[in-house]
Design a protein around this motif. Structure first.
Motif, PDB file in Angstrom:
ATOM      1  N   MET A   1       0.828  -1.202   0.000  1.00  0.00           N
ATOM      2  CA  MET A   1       0.000   0.000   0.000  1.00  0.00           C
ATOM      3  C   MET A   1       0.866   1.258   0.000  1.00  0.00           C
ATOM      4  N   MET A   2       0.405   2.242  -0.704  1.00  0.00           N
ATOM      5  CA  MET A   2       1.165   3.475  -0.785  1.00  0.00           C
ATOM      6  C   MET A   2       1.024   4.272   0.506  1.00  0.00           C
ATOM      7  N   LYS A   3       2.144   4.708   1.018  1.00  0.00           N
ATOM      8  CA  LYS A   3       2.098   5.494   2.250  1.00  0.00           C
ATOM      9  C   LYS A   3       2.218   6.979   1.934  1.00  0.00           C
ATOM     10  N   THR A   4       1.669   7.765   2.836  1.00  0.00           N
ATOM     11  CA  THR A   4       1.676   9.217   2.633  1.00  0.00           C
ATOM     12  C   THR A   4       2.686   9.881   3.567  1.00  0.00           C
ATOM     13  N   ILE A   5       3.530  10.687   2.972  1.00  0.00           N
ATOM     14  CA  ILE A   5       4.522  11.423   3.764  1.00  0.00           C
ATOM     15  C   ILE A   5       4.022  12.853   3.943  1.00  0.00           C
ATOM     16  N   GLY A 176       1.203   4.970  23.877  1.00  0.00           N
ATOM     17  CA  GLY A 176       1.149   3.620  24.426  1.00  0.00           C
ATOM     18  C   GLY A 176       1.568   2.645  23.343  1.00  0.00           C
ATOM     19  N   TRP A 177       0.692   1.704  23.013  1.00  0.00           N
ATOM     20  CA  TRP A 177       1.024   0.707  21.985  1.00  0.00           C
ATOM     21  C   TRP A 177       0.702   1.214  20.583  1.00  0.00           C
ATOM     22  N   LYS A 178      -0.001   2.363  20.508  1.00  0.00           N
ATOM     23  CA  LYS A 178      -0.445   2.835  19.192  1.00  0.00           C
ATOM     24  C   LYS A 178       0.729   3.315  18.341  1.00  0.00           C
ATOM     25  N   SER A 179       0.493   3.358  17.042  1.00  0.00           N
ATOM     26  CA  SER A 179       1.503   3.853  16.121  1.00  0.00           C
ATOM     27  C   SER A 179       1.178   5.300  15.758  1.00  0.00           C
ATOM     28  N   THR A 231       8.935   0.953   7.825  1.00  0.00           N
ATOM     29  CA  THR A 231       7.772   1.116   8.703  1.00  0.00           C
ATOM     30  C   THR A 231       6.754   0.022   8.387  1.00  0.00           C
ATOM     31  N   ASP A 232       5.906  -0.237   9.372  1.00  0.00           N
ATOM     32  CA  ASP A 232       4.940  -1.318   9.266  1.00  0.00           C
ATOM     33  C   ASP A 232       4.097  -1.208   7.983  1.00  0.00           C
ATOM     34  N   ASN A 233       3.803  -2.340   7.374  1.00  0.00           N
ATOM     35  CA  ASN A 233       3.065  -2.366   6.107  1.00  0.00           C
ATOM     36  C   ASN A 233       1.707  -1.708   6.174  1.00  0.00           C
ATOM     37  N   ARG A 234       1.084  -1.815   7.366  1.00  0.00           N
ATOM     38  CA  ARG A 234      -0.259  -1.267   7.490  1.00  0.00           C
ATOM     39  C   ARG A 234      -0.259   0.235   7.773  1.00  0.00           C
ATOM     40  N   ASP A 235       0.917   0.799   8.097  1.00  0.00           N
ATOM     41  CA  ASP A 235       0.997   2.233   8.384  1.00  0.00           C
ATOM     42  C   ASP A 235       0.511   3.042   7.196  1.00  0.00           C
TER      43      ASP A 235
END
Lengths: 522, 430
Positions: A1-5, A176-179, A231-235
């Protein structure tokens, strides 16, 4: 998936106070170090703002709509661009004209007012937003609080002002655990989106880039993009928020920071992994992943990401408390010089200089600190604040006593009018009953209105005269007169001299910021 | 390791920083295992317990050897008291003045009752230099008599004694520079004193300076090899605040204190000038100048001529108990020294949670964070700092919290360990 910067740059320069001794209290009303402010700003324009803006412009020309960035420029920096380096402002306008650059709103005074006073906070956010709109043509949709200070309440306030989103630090104690690499929403006002700074990837550029002791030194665009890919694939989003002074100042030009950044967008856009977007674009493109809960304010400073750099010791707390204790008094005045000083005394840097963290976190805290020690900074600030308080109290005090006196006069005259009116009425009623020669009473009754008019006329002219003497008296009188809502005619008459008295105040305009400065020996 | 130490003043007779430093360091050293100190001290007092007195030398030297259990010391101290009229902080000129007085009137430095036998090769010398020479003669005898590994001499009056002991025993000498004549004289250095200092520094195997400021003076003004000079900072004894000392403030208003010898070195006139500036703006403040010295009369006239004598007070010399009490009364302590190799008194003030203003020209400013530092000549900055502490509550709160913590972390045990490292380095070269 394309990530947005999302690339966002913060532009700010402190407005430094001059050395202000206690024996200046009551004798000097000018507080600023013009020499330092002007020379630092000119130096920063040459080594950072102008070359960095030029670079951004070239990148936008090269990549077109594929490259987008966001800025926020503090009101204090805008003031100084106008004063010292208008060419910088012009270069930001050029960037704005490309349409690929978003400008965010801030607090007008680069202040920490969000922690002190909601009403003043709203006013500052609105004021800055208007200023950005008039300078760059677009109304800001996203807000960035001073030092990225954020909490649920602050976010809710910003939401209620009509902003769509707000930036915050992706601090561990918030996440916390969130990204940080998703869009979030405010816990109290789900309409407000929250973008979280990716601390590690941002700091690689902002702090570590030129550090030779860093095991990743030297950092190249290729290496950095490799990290982005890790970075994580789902990010979905990677928010890179850095101070604009990173270019050419925090990292000098010879560190290669400009070359690094020149290469970065091309490297990022290679392949189909990433795209650029501005904060408002992200808000319209993405759905929030969750609510973010931040009951206590967080910031982007130091390791702790809290407020300890500004409000961490007794000196800072006292200065901050004493400053904002004045806000009620400040509201009672519209004196331009007082309001300008009020604006400049709120700049967060003043409190930063008082931080005793300079003893432990030397590197960051020493940067451009004009003071030898936090004690020095505190004493100087408090001296200035003492003089400011003295002036403010004198002004508001004198206004208030004047208003009281005027009120009393009005009341007396009104009573006189009423009494005379009553007399007239009585006499008029009595007139047909009493027969006989035209008495003294009747003659009096006939003449009575005339002296009444004279009397009120005198009262008005006196009012006008006393207001003309001091323009400070004007605003409170005006406000008060509205409240009093005497006859329309009276109000008209009272306003006029006030207006004329205000004009010289307006014409000096930024008196204490610019022209006034030249008159005052530093 | 046995150390033969030529030191100064021990409780109850401490008149200044040098005695305080000697005492603190020795106490710190008593906490180091395997470290023994033979403390040689010139004495002219006569009111101690004489039961421990023992004549040491067969050559008619008035030396008393005592083994004393000192409070806070982890082991018994060996004292060698040499009867001498040398006192610390004395210039040759001052000594000559006092010397005259003692001959004509009551002899406060010399009490024959305590001395079993007393006979030098000559009579008492007419000047300080003769006295120093006599002291080194005794040092030689002691060095032949006692067994030790290293010699440690504190300040210039004891350097010749240290050198003599070194010559007699062949053991290495460490000298400890608490001040140089450049500090004491304010520039007009006495050539005789300079000579003694320079010779001591040249012949010493290692030099300990109380600050980098002093270290630089030694290197630059005495031409000593930098590698031979190390800095060991002083520390401070835990405060001896007694319950009955808790001072209840009357309607005094605030008190700003200067405490020290009233001499050129301490910068008293700058304090008066700063006081004058503050008094123009604040009514409820009193300034106190505690101490005595050659500039005392001039300073009184100075304060009077500025018309501030009603709020500027002189106390004269204060004894140690009164010093503590003075600190308890103070709201600000100022040390405007023109040249201060170290300066322990601000540390004592901080122990009483008193905010301190110190000059950059002091060694102690190299280690203190929670103090306001100014240049001694910058009376504007000094006045501003005083005013700030008196008027802005946040400051005194900061000092109460952080100043005390900071000063409590400066321990003589740490200084003593550092000195031990110096010894070891010297001995390893043998």
């Amino acid at each position: 998936m394309m990530k947005t910067i999302c690339l966002y740059f913060q532009v700010h320069q402190p407005f430094r106070l001059r050395r202000y001794r206690f024996f200046d209290i009551g004798t000097s009303e000018y507080y600023y170090d013009d020499y330092a402010n002007e020379s630092v700003m000119k130096k920063m324009a040459l080594r950072c703002y102008l070359p960095a803006n030029q670079l951004m412009l070239e990148l936008i020309e090269k990549f077109g709509d594929r490259f987008k960035i966001a800025f926020s420029i503090s009101g204090i920096a805008l003031d100084q661009f106008e004063l010292y380096t208008p060419e910088v402002l012009e270069s930001f306008r050029k960037l704005a004209a490309t349409g690929n650059v978003e400008f965010l709103a801030e607090t007008h005074s680069h202040s920490l007012v969000s922690l002190a006073d909601e009403e003043e906070f709203r006013a500052q956010a609105t004021r800055h937003s208007h200023r950005i709109e008039s300078l760059f043509g677009l109304k800001p949709k996203v807000f960035r609080n001073t030092e990225l200070v954020y909490s649920d309440d602050i976010g809710a306030t910003i939401g209620s002002l009509g902003f769509e989103g707000m930036l915050s630090e992706g601090a561990r104690h918030i996440l916390g655990w969130k990204s940080p690499n998703y869009l979030y929403q405010n816990a109290l006002n789900p309409e407000l989106r929250v973008l979280l700074r990716n601390t590690s990837l941002s700091d690689d550029i902002a702090f570590r880039f030129s550090r030779r002791s860093w095991d990743q030194w030297p950092l190249t665009a290729e290496k950095y993009v490799k990290w982005l890919k890790k970075t994580d694939n789902r990010d979905e989003i990677i928010n890179l928020f850095v101070e604009y002074e990173t270019f050419g100042d925090h990292h000098p030009a010879d560190s290669g920071i400009f070359e690094f950044f020149r290469a970065l967008p091309g490297e990022i856009l290679k392949g189909k992994n990433f795209r650029f977007a501005v904060p408002s674009g992200i808000i319209s493109d993405f759905k929030p992943a969750a609510s973010i809960h931040v009951p206590y304010p967080a910031s982007w400073a130091d390791e702790e990401k809290d407020l300890s750099a500004w409000l961490g010791n007794d000196m800072q707390n006292e200065a901050f408390k004493k400053l904002y204790a004045l806000r009620e008094l400040v509201r009672k005045t519209s004196d331009v010089r007082i309001l300008t000083d009020w604006h400049y005394l709120q700049v967060s840097d003043h409190f930063y200089y008082m931080s005793t963290k300079v003893f432990t976190e030397h590197e960051v805290h020493k940067h451009y600190n004009p003071y030898e020690s936090p004690y020095d900074a505190f004493i100087n600030y408090m001296n200035v604040l003492s003089d400011f308080t003295r002036r403010l109290k004198k002004l508001v005090g004198s206004t208030e006593t004047k208003v009281l006196r005027l009120e009393r006069i009005i009341k007396e005259k009104e009573e006189m009018i009423l009494n005379l009116q009553r007399m007239v009425n009585q006499l008029q009623e009595a007139a047909p009953v009493i027969a006989g020669p035209v008495g003294v009473a009747e003659e009096e009754a006939a003449h009575a209105p005339a002296p009444v008019v004279q009397a009120t006329g005198a009262a008005h002219s006196k009012t006008a005269a006393s207001m003309g003497v001091s323009r400070e008296a004007q605003p409170a009188v005006e406000k008060d007169s509205k409240k009093k809502a005497a006859s329309g005619k009276q109000q008209e008459e009272r306003k006029k001299p006030g207006k004329t008295a205000e004009d010289p105040g307006n014409s000096t305009g930024k008196a204490s910021g610019s022209s006034g400065s030249k008159n005052q020996p530093a | 390791m046995r150390v033969l130490m030529f030191g100064w003043e021990f409780p109850p007779h401490i008149s200044g920083g040098l005695g305080t430093a000697c005492y603190g360091l020795t106490k710190g050293m008593s906490h180091i295992p395997e470290m023994e100190v033979i403390f040689v001290v010139p004495k002219a007092w006569g009111d101690e317990d004489q039961s421990t007195l023992r004549l040491l030398s067969a050559e008619n030297f008035p030396v008393r050897k005592k083994y004393v259990e000192m409070q806070g010391f982890l082991k018994e101290m060996t004292f060698l008291e040499i009867h001498s009229r040398i006192m610390p902080y004395m210039s040759p000129e001052e000594f000559a003045k006092i010397d005259k007085k003692t001959k004509s009137g009551t002899n406060i430095y010399f009490n024959t009752e305590n001395i079993a036998s007393f006979k030098f090769s000559g009579t008492y010398g007419p000047d300080l230099f003769q006295e120093i020479a006599n002291y080194s003669l005794i040092a030689r005898v002691i060095a032949e008599d006692e067994s030790f590994d290293i010699i440690h001499a504190h300040d210039w009056l004891a350097y010749p004694a240290g050198i003599a002991a070194r010559e007699a025993s062949g053991k290495p000498l460490v000298i400890h520079v608490h001040a140089t004549d450049f500090d004491r004289s304010g520039g007009s250095v006495n050539p005789g004193v300079y000579e003694i200092e320079k010779r001591g520094m040249e012949l010493a195997d290692k030099i300990i300076a109380v600050s980098n400021l002093t270290r630089r003076t030694i290197i630059e003004k005495y031409g000593i090899d930098p590698s031979k000079v190390v800095t060991v900072y002083n520390a401070v004894e835990p405060a001896a605040i007694k319950d009955d000392m808790v001072f209840r403030k009357q309607d005094y208003g605030k008190i700003v204190t200067f405490l020290g010898r009233i001499t050129l070195q301490k910068g008293p006139e700058y304090f008066i000038e700063a006081a004058n500036k503050v008094l123009k703006k604040s009514n409820d403040v009193h300034f106190v100048m505690a101490g005595s010295g050659d500039m005392f009369p001039r300073m009184i006239r100075h304060a009077a001529s500025l018309g501030i004598a009603d709020r500027f007070h002189f106390t004269g010399f204060l004894k140690s108990r009164d010093v503590t009490q003075m600190f308890l009364m103070s709201d600000v302590y100022v040390m405007p020294s023109v040249s201060e190799p170290f300066g322990i008194s601000p540390l004592e003030a901080m122990q009483s949670s008193v905010p301190v203003i110190i000059s950059h020209q002091s060694g102690v400013s190299e280690i203190l964070r929670h103090a306001i530092k100014i240049d001694f000549w910058d009376i504007d900055a000094m006045a501003d700092a005083i005013y700030g502490i008196l008027h802005y509550d946040g400051l005194s709160e900061m000092f109460r919290k952080h100043g005390k913590t900071e000063v409590d972390s400066l321990k003589w045990e740490d200084s003593a360990l550092h000195v031990k490292e110096v010894y070891e380095e010297v001995l390893s070269r043998l």
